[in-house]
Design a protein around this motif. Structure first.
Motif, PDB file in Angstrom:
ATOM      1  N   TYR A  92       2.686   4.918 -16.973  1.00 52.53           N
ATOM      2  CA  TYR A  92       3.091   3.517 -17.135  1.00 52.53           C
ATOM      3  C   TYR A  92       4.007   3.078 -15.988  1.00 52.53           C
ATOM      4  CZ  TYR A  92       5.291  -0.540 -19.392  1.00 52.53           C
ATOM      5  OH  TYR A  92       5.761  -1.794 -19.680  1.00 52.53           O
ATOM      6  N   LEU A  93       5.002   3.909 -15.721  1.00 48.40           N
ATOM      7  CA  LEU A  93       5.951   3.591 -14.655  1.00 48.40           C
ATOM      8  C   LEU A  93       5.261   3.602 -13.287  1.00 48.40           C
ATOM      9  CD1 LEU A  93       8.863   3.044 -13.763  1.00 48.40           C
ATOM     10  CD2 LEU A  93       9.287   5.513 -13.813  1.00 48.40           C
ATOM     11  N   LYS A  96       3.356   0.516 -12.446  1.00 49.77           N
ATOM     12  CA  LYS A  96       4.207  -0.583 -11.958  1.00 49.77           C
ATOM     13  C   LYS A  96       4.619  -0.330 -10.512  1.00 49.77           C
ATOM     14  CE  LYS A  96       6.614  -1.565 -16.285  1.00 49.77           C
ATOM     15  NZ  LYS A  96       7.973  -1.686 -16.855  1.00 49.77           N
ATOM     16  N   ALA A  97       5.068   0.880 -10.269  1.00 51.98           N
ATOM     17  CA  ALA A  97       5.580   1.187  -8.930  1.00 51.98           C
ATOM     18  C   ALA A  97       4.482   1.092  -7.876  1.00 51.98           C
ATOM     19  CB  ALA A  97       6.207   2.583  -8.915  1.00 51.98           C
ATOM     20  N   GLU A  98       3.242   1.323  -8.280  1.00 55.91           N
ATOM     21  CA  GLU A  98       2.130   1.259  -7.331  1.00 55.91           C
ATOM     22  C   GLU A  98       1.378  -0.062  -7.432  1.00 55.91           C
ATOM     23  OE1 GLU A  98       1.774   3.308  -5.015  1.00 55.91           O
ATOM     24  OE2 GLU A  98       2.710   5.184  -5.625  1.00 55.91           O
ATOM     25  N   GLU A  99       2.009  -1.038  -8.047  1.00 57.49           N
ATOM     26  CA  GLU A  99       1.438  -2.394  -8.099  1.00 57.49           C
ATOM     27  C   GLU A  99       0.066  -2.446  -8.770  1.00 57.49           C
ATOM     28  OE1 GLU A  99       3.102  -4.995  -7.333  1.00 57.49           O
ATOM     29  OE2 GLU A  99       4.757  -4.238  -6.112  1.00 57.49           O
ATOM     30  N   THR A 101      -0.130  -2.605 -12.405  1.00 59.43           N
ATOM     31  CA  THR A 101       0.458  -2.566 -13.746  1.00 59.43           C
ATOM     32  C   THR A 101      -0.571  -2.436 -14.872  1.00 59.43           C
ATOM     33  OG1 THR A 101       2.157  -3.976 -12.855  1.00 59.43           O
ATOM     34  CG2 THR A 101       2.110  -3.739 -15.238  1.00 59.43           C
ATOM     35  N   GLN A 103      -0.673  -2.490 -19.038  1.00 56.43           N
ATOM     36  CA  GLN A 103       0.154  -2.883 -20.174  1.00 56.43           C
ATOM     37  C   GLN A 103       0.403  -1.704 -21.097  1.00 56.43           C
ATOM     38  OE1 GLN A 103      -1.762  -6.235 -21.976  1.00 56.43           O
ATOM     39  NE2 GLN A 103      -0.858  -7.656 -20.510  1.00 56.43           N
ATOM     40  N   LEU A 142      11.524   6.090  -6.414  1.00 60.93           N
ATOM     41  CA  LEU A 142      10.176   5.860  -6.930  1.00 60.93           C
ATOM     42  C   LEU A 142       9.097   5.968  -5.871  1.00 60.93           C
ATOM     43  CD1 LEU A 142      11.125   2.836  -9.202  1.00 60.93           C
ATOM     44  CD2 LEU A 142      10.795   5.199  -9.891  1.00 60.93           C
TER      45      LEU A 142
END
Lengths: 251, 522
Positions: A92-93, A96-99, A101, A103, A142
């Protein structure tokens, strides 16, 4: 994402094998051995890969997620941080960090679909809670560099473009080990090329020589990869389950 | 090994790799506020060091840790440069703040997260808004060079800032300028062909390609913003002050000419080209409007405010521009004067207090005593200090004679460690108040109105007065010292409405401006 690995936090955070191979004292108390520790991390890598296939994210996200998970366990206990929660949280994280996302509810949906075992069932709230703890465990570092980065140029240069698929697969497999925590990613990439050269009986000695990299290191990593493949044959589901069971067992 | 690497942030306090608690800091004062979270000035208890704490609001529990914060942290952890704000560490709060929410105590995720930054005294907008303060040319060159150096570093590291504007350029009392607020920043790569949002960059600083709907863009978007800031520094006020996107585009066309396939090959293929096609051809007027700038400045500005992003100058090339290598050369940051810190929140409070004091003084018909001893250099020369907001004193030639506390001179700096993002990436929704320096709108209600009124783009450009009698730092400085440049613009619907001497010199010239101040003359 950074252009320069050598100035990155990833580089500054590379660990020694001995530092990675420390079983947390809380886990030791539960009887977790170093082998169990590695098995569980391998199992969780597979879990992340499986989950990622369902939520459809790039390999890069998977690689980053696995790296987060492995980094987290260099300083957190598996008893306190249940791998079955940490693994999806890292995905999940990383998404986000790798663009890319994903849900949280989608993850939860697929977790339920994939595992009937209640021990795997975690809710959104718990993932979000764990996310904060993982961020802390990672000390908010990250950025991760991966061996995939320079691969196509390297292969072209080495005249091994035909082996791209194989080497890509080899690199994917390195995430079942802790290599990404220990070695600079380009050396991992070169080690995979080295292994592929061996498997394909292609003599790349002169190409490697002109690279001016530490060939001892490349060979060392290559040996580790080959050893891992040998070891991998001996892994059975029972072994993994036994290790996982120790986590939940009350002493 | 790992210990050393991680420990550079908080080795002693957290051998177990946790974040330190925000309780290691003593909050002194709030210096910023926004939907993103509050910003505090704080002191590290152990070392006494002053820092800025930017709170990351965790309200949206639906998707956990905000991706904007993840981006910002990722980027800031990677960028280490003297012209980029330094993220020192991240701290968390637990306990008390948890209880406020009345939810299960002790879980850190329910608490708050703070980014700890080095403390900076000013931002460029706040500083330039100081009444009576005008930057010298070496000072402007110094700031511009630092801005470009920092931005070049970002671009080399494949980071687009995407919100370059005065209030995001922090300045310390050593004269150092640092880029801040990477909340909208993105890493980009030339090979990854993903689409990016065009709803970024504060409207006044947004380049034409984004207004035309481009979703593939690069570092040139930041360079447009730099051009706007550059012109603003020389001109004395923002140059392209649209109230909404169509108007912004129109103002750009009025200044830079309307785009066509000749000056911008490919422009007709941008998504909203036909939607915003101007009814008539417009000529480029940059050289005309800014003819009072010196030649090298104008040349550089032309290259920054180039419509076609592919032809726009890069940060690297801008640093090589003649402008930075001809007399007067950029000054050494350390030689710059030190100013009283200007943060919106502080100045707001002080202003309120001042207003009360003034009313008291009026009633009692006595002058209240000077409350502050530390004066910004500009005050010591008896520079007029407009108090338009308070009414009454703006015509007074010598602000200090009124005995007003000089601290109120601080502009509405709207300090941007974190900024209000009330409207998402597009801070200023169409129809809303697009004034980036007015935090909540309404605190300086005059300001945008004033600027709207004096802006050159509302109609024919007002004459750019040469301000006879201006003597800048050097004899030849008529060209360097833009006649319109004063910092009291913001207060003044002020300059036109209240400024006594405004009438004869065109709408931009308030009474004070015939006596341009240069602290170099001291």
């Amino acid at each position: 994402m950074a252009t320069d690995f050598w100035t990155s936090t990833h580089y500054k955070q590379l660990l020694d094998q001995e530092e990675v191979d420390v079983v947390h004292s809380l886990d030791k108390e539960r009887g977790i051995t170093l082998e169990d520790f590695k098995l569980i991390k391998l199992h969780m890598t597979n879990y992340i890969v499986r989950l990622a296939q369902h939520v459809k994210v790039r390999q890069r996200v998977v690689a980053t997620a696995v790296t987060y998970m492995r980094r987290a366990y260099t300083r957190r206990s598996m008893v306190e941080y249940d791998p079955r929660l940490v693994a999806p949280t890292c995905l999940y994280l990383a998404s986000k960090a790798e663009e890319s996302t994903v849900q949280a509810r989608l993850l939860v949906f697929y977790i339920k679909k994939l595992y009937s075992d209640e021990k795997y069932r975690y809710e959104i709230k718990e993932i979000l809670e764990m996310e904060m703890k993982i961020l802390e465990a990672l000390n908010y570092y990250l950025v991760v560099f991966h061996p995939y980065r320079a691969l196509s140029q390297l292969l072209q240069d080495a005249g091994m473009s035909d082996a791209t698929q194989m080497i890509w697969g080899l690199i994917n497999d390195t995430y079942k080990m802790d290599l990404i925590l220990i070695y600079p990613p380009h050396l991992i990439a070169l080690a995979c090329i080295y292994v592929a050269s061996m498997l394909k009986d292609k003599d790349n000695t002169s190409w490697f020589e002109q690279l001016r990299v530490d060939m001892n290191m490349v060979e060392k990593i290559a040996t580790e990869i080959l050893d891992f493949y040998d070891y991998h044959k001996t892994i059975s589901e029972e072994k993994v389950n036994a290790a996982m069971l120790k986590l939940t067992m009350r002493m | 090994m790992a210990g050393a690497a991680y420990g550079q942030l908080n080795l002693e306090e957290s051998p177990s790799w946790g974040s330190r608690s925000v309780e290691c800091f003593e909050k002194l004062e709030q210096i910023g506020e926004g939907t993103y979270g509050q910003v505090y000035m704080a002191r590290e208890i152990k070392t006494g060091e002053i820092v800025a704490l930017k709170k990351i609001r965790m309200d949206n529990e639906k998707e956990g840790f905000p991706i904007t914060a993840i981006r910002e942290i990722k980027i800031l952890k990677k960028l280490q440069h003297e012209n980029v704000i330094k993220l020192k560490e991240i701290v968390t709060s637990s306990g008390p703040e948890v209880d406020e929410h009345g939810k299960s105590g002790g879980h850190k995720y329910k608490g708050s997260i703070y980014m700890v930054f080095e403390y900076m005294d000013h931002d460029l907008t706040g500083l330039s808004d100081r009444p009576g303060l005008r930057f010298t040319i070496p000072q402007i060159k110094c700031y511009m060079r630092q801005l470009l150096t920092g931005l070049h570093y970002c671009h080399v590291n494949q980071v687009l800032h995407r919100d370059i504007k005065g209030s995001n350029l922090l300045i310390d009392n050593e004269g150092n300028l640092k880029l801040a607020d990477f909340g909208l920043a993105r890493s980009y790569s030339t090979d990854h062909k993903g689409n990016l949002t065009n709803r970024v960059i504060t409207l006044w600083y947004r380049p034409p390609e984004l207004l035309l709907g481009a979703t593939r863009y690069g570092p040139s978007v930041d360079m447009w913003s730099v051009g706007c800031i550059f012109a603003e520094l020389l001109h004395g006020k923002p140059i392209l002050t649209g109230k909404n996107e169509p108007e912004q585009l129109n103002k750009i066309y009025e200044l830079c000419g309307s785009p066509d396939e000749i000056n911008w090959p490919g422009v007709s293929r941008t998504p909203w080209y036909s939607k915003f096609k101007p009814s008539r051809q417009m000529k480029r007027r940059v050289r005309d409007v800014f003819r009072h700038f010196d030649r090298n400045a104008l040349e550089l500005l032309e290259k920054m405010l180039t419509l076609d992003p592919s032809q726009r100058i890069s940060a690297k090339d801008a640093l090589d521009a003649e402008y930075f290598w001809t007399d007067p050369l950029p000054c050494d940051p350390k030689s710059l004067p030190k100013y009283e810190s200007s943060h919106e929140f502080q100045t707001k409070k002080k202003r309120q207090q001042q207003r009360q004091n003034e009313e008291m003084a009026k009633r009692q018909k006595v002058q209240h005593p000077q409350q502050h001893t530390r004066l910004p250099p500009v005050q010591q020369s008896g520079q007029p200090q407009p108090q338009h907001w308070a009414g009454g004193h703006n015509n007074h030639p010598m602000g200090n004679n009124t005995g007003q506390p000089p601290l109120t001179a601080g502009g509405p700096s709207h300090h941007q460690y974190g900024k209000p993002r009330a409207a998402g990436p597009n801070r200023y929704p169409p129809g809303g108040n697009p004034n980036p320096t007015v935090g909540g709108g309404g605190y300086y209600p005059d300001r945008s109105a004033g600027q709207g009124g004096v802006g050159f783009s509302g109609g024919p450009y007002p004459p750019q007065p040469r301000a006879p009698g201006v003597s800048g730092p050097r004899g030849s400085s008529g060209g360097y010292a833009p006649p319109n440049y004063t910092q009291n613009v913001p207060y003044g619907g002020g300059s036109g409405a209240g400024g006594g001497g405004g009438g004869g010199r065109g709408p931009n010239v308030g009474g004070n401006r015939s006596q341009p101040y240069s602290w170099q003359q001291q």
